[in-house]
Design an enzyme around this catalytic site. Sequence first.
Site, short mmCIF file in Angstrom:
data_model
loop_
_atom_site.label_atom_id
_atom_site.label_comp_id
_atom_site.label_asym_id
_atom_site.label_seq_id
_atom_site.Cartn_x
_atom_site.Cartn_y
_atom_site.Cartn_z
N ALA A 88 24.28 -27.90 5.02
CA ALA A 88 25.61 -28.26 5.52
C ALA A 88 26.68 -27.43 4.81
CB ALA A 88 25.86 -29.75 5.29
N ILE A 90 31.05 -25.77 5.24
CA ILE A 90 32.29 -25.58 5.99
C ILE A 90 33.05 -24.36 5.44
CG2 ILE A 90 32.60 -28.02 6.58
CD1 ILE A 90 34.75 -28.10 4.27
N TYR A 152 35.02 -20.45 -0.62
CA TYR A 152 33.66 -20.40 -0.04
C TYR A 152 32.74 -19.53 -0.90
CZ TYR A 152 30.27 -19.80 3.84
OH TYR A 152 29.15 -19.78 4.64
N1 CAA Z 1 40.08 -6.01 3.05
C1 CAA Z 1 41.32 -5.56 2.86
N2 CAA Z 1 42.40 -6.05 3.50
C2 CAA Z 1 42.19 -7.02 4.39
C3 CAA Z 1 40.90 -7.53 4.65
C4 CAA Z 1 39.83 -6.96 3.95
N3 CAA Z 1 38.56 -7.37 4.16
N4 CAA Z 1 41.00 -8.51 5.57
C5 CAA Z 1 42.33 -8.61 5.87
N5 CAA Z 1 43.02 -7.69 5.17
C6 CAA Z 1 44.45 -7.43 5.23
C7 CAA Z 1 44.95 -7.23 6.65
O1 CAA Z 1 44.72 -5.91 7.04
C8 CAA Z 1 46.42 -7.56 6.51
O2 CAA Z 1 47.07 -6.47 5.94
P1 CAA Z 1 48.62 -6.12 6.29
O3 CAA Z 1 49.39 -7.36 5.92
O4 CAA Z 1 48.91 -4.94 5.42
O5 CAA Z 1 48.62 -5.84 7.76
C9 CAA Z 1 46.40 -8.68 5.50
O6 CAA Z 1 45.14 -8.60 4.82
C10 CAA Z 1 46.51 -10.05 6.10
O7 CAA Z 1 46.54 -10.91 5.02
P2 CAA Z 1 47.12 -12.37 5.14
O8 CAA Z 1 47.18 -12.95 3.79
O9 CAA Z 1 48.36 -12.38 5.95
O10 CAA Z 1 45.94 -13.07 5.90
P3 CAA Z 1 45.89 -13.81 7.28
O11 CAA Z 1 46.59 -15.09 7.11
O12 CAA Z 1 46.24 -12.91 8.39
O13 CAA Z 1 44.33 -14.14 7.42
C11 CAA Z 1 42.03 -14.21 6.83
C12 CAA Z 1 43.40 -13.63 6.55
C13 CAA Z 1 42.09 -15.70 7.16
C14 CAA Z 1 41.25 -14.06 5.58
C15 CAA Z 1 41.41 -13.46 8.01
O14 CAA Z 1 41.46 -12.08 7.72
C16 CAA Z 1 39.98 -13.85 8.25
O15 CAA Z 1 39.67 -14.80 8.94
N6 CAA Z 1 39.04 -13.06 7.69
C17 CAA Z 1 37.61 -13.32 7.82
C18 CAA Z 1 37.10 -14.11 6.68
C19 CAA Z 1 35.62 -14.26 6.85
O16 CAA Z 1 34.87 -13.30 6.81
N7 CAA Z 1 35.14 -15.49 7.04
C20 CAA Z 1 33.77 -15.71 7.26
C21 CAA Z 1 33.62 -16.97 8.05
S1 CAA Z 1 31.94 -17.19 8.59
C22 CAA Z 1 31.12 -17.55 7.19
O17 CAA Z 1 31.66 -17.78 6.16
C23 CAA Z 1 29.62 -17.58 7.32
C24 CAA Z 1 29.01 -16.73 6.28
O18 CAA Z 1 28.46 -17.26 5.33
C25 CAA Z 1 29.00 -15.28 6.44
#
Ligand code: CAA
Length: 246
Positions: A88, A90, A152
């Site tokens: 489980a 989130i 996470y």
């Molecule tokens: N590396 C560098 N920069 C990054 C980045 C990365 N990996 N990801 C985002 N950024 C940058 C963007 O380009 C943006 O830059 P600018 O402001 O210069 O345009 C900036 O970060 C955005 O940052 P914010 O703080 O404004 O972030 P946000 O509110 O837009 O959202 C986030 C950020 C929620 C993290 C979103 O990018 C996201 O959902 N990322 C994915 C996270 C992820 O991988 N989750 C996995 C879920 S599934 C899971 O967890 C299962 C598993 O085990 C694999």
Amino acid sequence: MTQRTALVTGGTGGIGTAIIRYLAGQGHRVASNYRDEAKAEQWRKAMAAEGIEVCMVPGDVSDPVSCEAMNKAIEEKCGPVEILVNNAGITRDTTFHKMNYQQWTDVINTNLNACFNVTRPVIEGMRARKWGRIVQISSINGQKGQYGQANYAAAKAGMHGFTISLAQENAKFGITVNTVSPGYVGTDMVMAVPEEVREKIVAQIPVGRLGKPEEIAHAVAFFTGEQASWITGANLAINGGHYMGW
Ligand code: CAA
């Protein structure tokens, strides 16, 4: 084969369902927990239509008292837990400078503290019977970290610390404890990542696609098998080559 009782927490999710199918297919009795009774009942019926009878019990993995009751209910309904899959989990993704305490604790409680809550009630029985299999479902992001996942990644890395300590303490009792670290699998959790972000992530996967839940379940079944008795404390990455630690 010996028929065992297997508890897979979060069985109604994408990876959990695949693990339940795989273990049931091997002839084990399968159990899972739920918080939302209506959703769980719908899922249980769908599994029953496939010929899989899942023993469903109420249980909130983030709550130690609830987990004590959950374990008792499983024991009464389908026997003591011999295979445990702490699955489980989130997400509450956000960059750390925007993260609030609730987003931090929700993830730590459900993903990491759950390992204590669920495993503690079952471990003594496993030690007394001198047989057990415990698998933590961690994540690639516990190994490499991830932008937006400080909560996470911390919880998932902690899960493997739990694995390697439990593995040492329980090796002499016929109990193996291992971790599976999936990469990005095509589940609801991953599909909730904004599409443009997800596309960039998939582009980093050498195999060129998201994983399938069955590809994770296969490894769990390997670790929980009778013959995997000398494998303990391992962390198996299954991520399409996305992260190759050593
Ligand atoms: N590396 C560098 N920069 C990054 C980045 C990365 N990996 N990801 C985002 N950024 C940058 C963007 O380009 C943006 O830059 P600018 O402001 O210069 O345009 C900036 O970060 C955005 O940052 P914010 O703080 O404004 O972030 P946000 O509110 O837009 O959202 C986030 C950020 C929620 C993290 C979103 O990018 C996201 O959902 N990322 C994915 C996270 C992820 O991988 N989750 C996995 C879920 S599934 C899971 O967890 C299962 C598993 O085990 C694999």
